[in-house]
Design an enzyme around this catalytic site. Structure first.
Site, PDB file in Angstrom:
ATOM      1  N   CYS A  82       0.861  -1.180   0.000  1.00 32.68           N
ATOM      2  CA  CYS A  82       0.000   0.000   0.000  1.00 32.68           C
ATOM      3  C   CYS A  82       0.902   1.236   0.000  1.00 32.68           C
ATOM      4  O   CYS A  82       2.021   1.172  -0.502  1.00 32.68           O
ATOM      5  CB  CYS A  82      -0.959  -0.022   1.196  1.00 32.68           C
ATOM      6  SG  CYS A  82      -0.136   0.027   2.802  1.00 32.68           S
ATOM      7  N   ARG A  87      -2.415  -0.536   5.467  1.00 28.60           N
ATOM      8  CA  ARG A  87      -3.483  -1.251   4.755  1.00 28.60           C
ATOM      9  C   ARG A  87      -3.010  -2.616   4.270  1.00 28.60           C
ATOM     10  O   ARG A  87      -3.768  -3.586   4.290  1.00 28.60           O
ATOM     11  CB  ARG A  87      -3.990  -0.427   3.566  1.00 28.60           C
ATOM     12  CG  ARG A  87      -4.844   0.758   3.982  1.00 28.60           C
ATOM     13  CD  ARG A  87      -5.204   1.604   2.794  1.00 28.60           C
ATOM     14  NE  ARG A  87      -4.092   2.509   2.506  1.00 28.60           N
ATOM     15  CZ  ARG A  87      -4.070   3.397   1.519  1.00 28.60           C
ATOM     16  NH1 ARG A  87      -5.093   3.507   0.700  1.00 28.60           N
ATOM     17  NH2 ARG A  87      -3.036   4.189   1.344  1.00 28.60           N
TER      18      ARG A  87
END
Length: 121
Positions: A82, A87
């Protein structure tokens, strides 16, 4: 005694068989994709601003994120990244929970990869 034994087995299977591996994104070369899939979990806008070659973009924030990743081949190694690493760590856990065999969380994120690349050039 049976409860302790049962709990031990459950915990061992939960913690002992996790297939998520963490590797620095700066170690990623692209050669790993011979039998793998590179998954970028950033937003489409972030993806369009720049991404790793041959990356597939599935937005972590999409309400159907889990459904979208279910379409990927569970036998292939999934390399996840990410922007900064948060994430991808969450996405890696979801992939693992859905039965993906090998998941590599490319820690540090795209920003780290981009900065390292710029320093090399």
């Amino acid at each position: 005694m049976k409860k302790i034994w049962f709990l031990s087995i459950i915990l061992a299977s939960y913690f002992g068989f996790s297939q998520v591996v963490k590797e620095p994104i700066t170690d990623y070369s692209g050669k790993e994709l011979k039998n793998g899939i590179l998954l970028d979990v950033r937003t489409p806008e972030e993806f369009q601003e720049g991404h790793l070659d041959r990356a597939l973009n599935i937005n972590w924030y999409d309400s159907d994120f889990a459904e979208q990743i279910q379409r990927l081949d569970k036998e292939k190694t999934i390399y996840v990244y990410c922007k900064l690493g948060g994430r991808s760590a969450k996405a890696s856990k979801v992939l693992d929970s859905l039965g993906f065999k090998n998941v590599v969380d490319l820690t540090g994120g795209y920003d780290t990869f981009k900065t390292a690349k710029e320093k090399r050039e």
